[in-house]
Motif scaffolding. Sequence first.
Motif, PDB file in Angstrom:
ATOM      1  N   ALA A 285      -5.220  -9.558 -11.941  1.00 54.86           N
ATOM      2  CA  ALA A 285      -5.913  -8.579 -11.096  1.00 54.86           C
ATOM      3  C   ALA A 285      -4.935  -7.516 -10.608  1.00 54.86           C
ATOM      4  O   ALA A 285      -3.722  -7.733 -10.599  1.00 54.86           O
ATOM      5  N   VAL A 286      -5.502  -6.375 -10.209  1.00 51.71           N
ATOM      6  CA  VAL A 286      -4.716  -5.341  -9.508  1.00 51.71           C
ATOM      7  C   VAL A 286      -5.517  -4.968  -8.261  1.00 51.71           C
ATOM      8  O   VAL A 286      -6.720  -5.222  -8.208  1.00 51.71           O
ATOM      9  N   PRO A 287      -4.879  -4.377  -7.267  1.00 46.23           N
ATOM     10  CA  PRO A 287      -5.655  -3.994  -6.073  1.00 46.23           C
ATOM     11  C   PRO A 287      -6.754  -3.003  -6.446  1.00 46.23           C
ATOM     12  O   PRO A 287      -6.557  -2.175  -7.333  1.00 46.23           O
ATOM     13  N   ASP A 288      -7.884  -3.127  -5.806  1.00 42.47           N
ATOM     14  CA  ASP A 288      -8.988  -2.200  -6.037  1.00 42.47           C
ATOM     15  C   ASP A 288      -8.779  -0.978  -5.157  1.00 42.47           C
ATOM     16  O   ASP A 288      -8.951  -1.038  -3.943  1.00 42.47           O
ATOM     17  N   LEU A 289      -8.412   0.132  -5.804  1.00 45.57           N
ATOM     18  CA  LEU A 289      -8.114   1.337  -5.023  1.00 45.57           C
ATOM     19  C   LEU A 289      -9.354   2.171  -4.751  1.00 45.57           C
ATOM     20  O   LEU A 289      -9.303   3.157  -4.044  1.00 45.57           O
ATOM     21  N   THR A 290     -10.493   1.738  -5.316  1.00 44.55           N
ATOM     22  CA  THR A 290     -11.708   2.535  -5.109  1.00 44.55           C
ATOM     23  C   THR A 290     -12.298   2.300  -3.729  1.00 44.55           C
ATOM     24  O   THR A 290     -13.169   3.032  -3.293  1.00 44.55           O
ATOM     25  N   VAL A 291     -11.885   1.248  -3.072  1.00 47.77           N
ATOM     26  CA  VAL A 291     -12.369   1.043  -1.706  1.00 47.77           C
ATOM     27  C   VAL A 291     -11.203   1.093  -0.739  1.00 47.77           C
ATOM     28  O   VAL A 291     -10.076   0.735  -1.083  1.00 47.77           O
ATOM     29  N   ALA A 292     -11.495   1.552   0.464  1.00 51.39           N
ATOM     30  CA  ALA A 292     -10.445   1.612   1.476  1.00 51.39           C
ATOM     31  C   ALA A 292     -10.004   0.187   1.817  1.00 51.39           C
ATOM     32  O   ALA A 292     -10.832  -0.705   1.914  1.00 51.39           O
ATOM     33  N   PRO A 293      -8.722  -0.036   1.969  1.00 55.35           N
ATOM     34  CA  PRO A 293      -8.261  -1.387   2.316  1.00 55.35           C
ATOM     35  C   PRO A 293      -8.846  -1.811   3.653  1.00 55.35           C
ATOM     36  O   PRO A 293      -8.933  -1.026   4.588  1.00 55.35           O
ATOM     37  N   THR A 294      -9.301  -3.047   3.719  1.00 55.69           N
ATOM     38  CA  THR A 294      -9.887  -3.545   4.965  1.00 55.69           C
ATOM     39  C   THR A 294      -8.780  -3.880   5.947  1.00 55.69           C
ATOM     40  O   THR A 294      -7.730  -4.365   5.554  1.00 55.69           O
ATOM     41  N   PRO A 295      -9.008  -3.604   7.226  1.00 57.93           N
ATOM     42  CA  PRO A 295      -7.986  -3.946   8.213  1.00 57.93           C
ATOM     43  C   PRO A 295      -7.979  -5.449   8.455  1.00 57.93           C
ATOM     44  O   PRO A 295      -8.177  -5.919   9.562  1.00 57.93           O
ATOM     45  N   ALA A 296      -7.800  -6.205   7.382  1.00 53.93           N
ATOM     46  CA  ALA A 296      -7.878  -7.664   7.455  1.00 53.93           C
ATOM     47  C   ALA A 296      -6.567  -8.227   7.971  1.00 53.93           C
ATOM     48  O   ALA A 296      -5.544  -7.561   7.932  1.00 53.93           O
ATOM     49  N   PRO A 297      -6.600  -9.454   8.468  1.00 48.26           N
ATOM     50  CA  PRO A 297      -5.344 -10.085   8.866  1.00 48.26           C
ATOM     51  C   PRO A 297      -4.365 -10.092   7.698  1.00 48.26           C
ATOM     52  O   PRO A 297      -4.766 -10.175   6.545  1.00 48.26           O
ATOM     53  N   SER A 298      -3.099  -9.978   8.010  1.00 45.77           N
ATOM     54  CA  SER A 298      -2.103  -9.722   6.970  1.00 45.77           C
ATOM     55  C   SER A 298      -2.067 -10.802   5.890  1.00 45.77           C
ATOM     56  O   SER A 298      -1.776 -10.533   4.738  1.00 45.77           O
ATOM     57  N   LYS A 299      -2.383 -12.054   6.252  1.00 48.29           N
ATOM     58  CA  LYS A 299      -2.221 -13.090   5.245  1.00 48.29           C
ATOM     59  C   LYS A 299      -3.337 -13.104   4.206  1.00 48.29           C
ATOM     60  O   LYS A 299      -3.235 -13.775   3.194  1.00 48.29           O
ATOM     61  N   SER A 300      -4.424 -12.368   4.450  1.00 48.00           N
ATOM     62  CA  SER A 300      -5.454 -12.370   3.424  1.00 48.00           C
ATOM     63  C   SER A 300      -5.348 -11.112   2.585  1.00 48.00           C
ATOM     64  O   SER A 300      -4.852 -10.084   3.029  1.00 48.00           O
ATOM     65  N   PHE A 301      -5.825 -11.225   1.354  1.00 46.77           N
ATOM     66  CA  PHE A 301      -5.712 -10.125   0.423  1.00 46.77           C
ATOM     67  C   PHE A 301      -7.038  -9.419   0.326  1.00 46.77           C
ATOM     68  O   PHE A 301      -8.074  -9.995   0.625  1.00 46.77           O
ATOM     69  N   GLY A 302      -6.994  -8.194  -0.094  1.00 48.78           N
ATOM     70  CA  GLY A 302      -8.193  -7.374  -0.060  1.00 48.78           C
ATOM     71  C   GLY A 302      -8.941  -7.350  -1.369  1.00 48.78           C
ATOM     72  O   GLY A 302      -8.812  -8.258  -2.196  1.00 48.78           O
ATOM     73  N   PRO A 303      -9.732  -6.299  -1.549  1.00 51.18           N
ATOM     74  CA  PRO A 303     -10.520  -6.178  -2.772  1.00 51.18           C
ATOM     75  C   PRO A 303      -9.623  -6.002  -3.998  1.00 51.18           C
ATOM     76  O   PRO A 303      -8.569  -5.357  -3.919  1.00 51.18           O
TER      77      PRO A 303
END
Lengths: 375, 234
Positions: free
Chosen positions: A139-157
């Motif tokens: 996988a690669v980060p999904d740049l089509t969506v804005a990164p969620t302000p999630a807690p640092s230990k979890s990964f985003g889309p």
Amino acid sequence: MSTQVLAASNQLLEVLGEQLDITDSQHEAAKSHYKAVGAWLNQEDSEIAKYNPIIFPQGSFRLGTVVRPIGDVDEYDVDLVCELQALNQRAVTPLQLKELVGKRLRENKKYDAMLEPLNRCWRLNYADGARFHMDILPAVPDLTVAPTPAPSKSFGPISIPDRSLNDWYYSNPTAFAEWFKERMKVQLFAAREKLAKSLREHVEDIPEYRVRTPLQRAVQLLKRHRDVVFQNLPDERPSSILITTLAARSYGNQVSIVEALQTIVRDMALHIETQGGVYWVPNPVNSKENFVDRWQSKPKLREAFLSWLDRARGEFSSAVLQESTGSMVKSFAASLGEGSVKVAAAKAFSADELQARPSSTPRIVITEPSKPHAA
Amino acid sequence: MTENDVCLDIIHAQFNELVEHYQGLSLHEDQPGRWIVRGDLTFRAEYNGVEMAGTFSVLITLPDDYPASPPKICETGEQIPREADFHVYPTTGNFCLGAQIEVRRKFAQNPDLLHFVKDQVVHFLYALVYRSWFGKMPWGELSHSGKGILEYYNELFHVSGHKPTLHLLLALHDRVFHRTWMCPCGSGRKLRKCHGPQLKELVAHCTPEDVLSDMKTILDYVSPKNTNADARQP
Ligand SMILES: [Zn+2]
Ligand SMILES: [Zn+2]
């Protein structure tokens, strides 16, 4: 329902759930195996180390809803994501991404020997008696969506290769796992607290994977029931993500497995929506994704799901409504697989308890029911 | 022997028959002259291939004029909420097994405790257990209040709309059916070839006052003052 059989059903289903589940030691083994893979990908001489690869679990292994496949030869499926964090879908094609990860894995003699290419991911077949294989999805980060302000230990889309390796597919396994956990957090805490007490440890020291909530157990049992029902119809089999999502939406913090199951099978279908005439079960962390999008072109899949659900309702209800422990076990064995249920029953009950007593209750076939009325 | 003694004999004989099949129940004289049956009722029943079972603590009360009128039954184990949604009368806790006339009619076919339990109570409990797993009643339910009464009679008479039913109920209330009259349902057929036989059968199961009260309930529901009538369509 009779209280004894209800208690016995819960006991049986709890033990059966343990039987279907991956064990703590298998869990630990899988974890150390995938951490080793992560270390190999990140080693100094690794070509892809510069892309900052990271490995994390997804799917049922992450959710705690793993189900042992029917039959003893099969192995557990441990689903992992390998995200190249410093790469993106503009710099690499899905096919290239898959090859990047595969190439590095092959450079390791040990991994090369157990590597099996799948549609869009790589499978490592561990032969060390661990009884699982690991599917590594690049996988690669999904740049089509804005990164969620999630807690640092979890990964985003993330963006992952689609089946044909021609295009990108968007996913967010971390957010889904967080959502699932949120649905059962009350019972999750209660279960950890109970285990902590019995071990004289602190709640915080009990990792989540060491306990199971009634929701997780119910999902496991429903998945096992599906596996039994669709054994010979693999093409019509409802997906795990669909069952998991509908179950989590229906769960109302019930404490017992039977009550959780009862509520879930009763309400599951209520969470199937329609949007402009199209059946829709939204991904709870991405409302644009429809878990039943294939129902439009293949109406048979919807029929298969609904008739499976009806069968689950009928079979689970009649099993827990049996009069004796013995007949309850028989009933579950027919629905959830003879082998595992018998083993679970032998663990949960004494031979005396399993003796099926002849029933004295008259059995009535209803032919001309009246409709009840409210004043 | 007094009339009372005869009734007592009937009650004892009927109870003995009942308890042969439903062991968890016992007979008591609750107050002088008032007989009740209480205890655990375990049932198994099947409808359209789906089996349900369960145990409920119940209290069956026999009316003064038993067995001319059917018993009443409520649940004492707090398993069923006392709500109209669960078909339990909120004030008394009694089950609403069906439209009143239907309960009486069914009971009159076999006026004894065993049949009352087998043919009405078990059906009712089956439906509630079924509902807890399937989220719906297995064979449907009537709407609440006047709308449900109208639905019941419309189904019973095989007519639609409130007018034919009200005309038929008026005839039932007056209790005069000449075979050669035109049927009040408006079919254009002679009474004897239309609803006549059915009305004659129903006469035995309801007093004119019962019929009048059902008619009033229906009229309340359909009257134009009741602006909610349409909004309450299913
Ligand atoms: Zn009711
Ligand atoms: Zn007529």
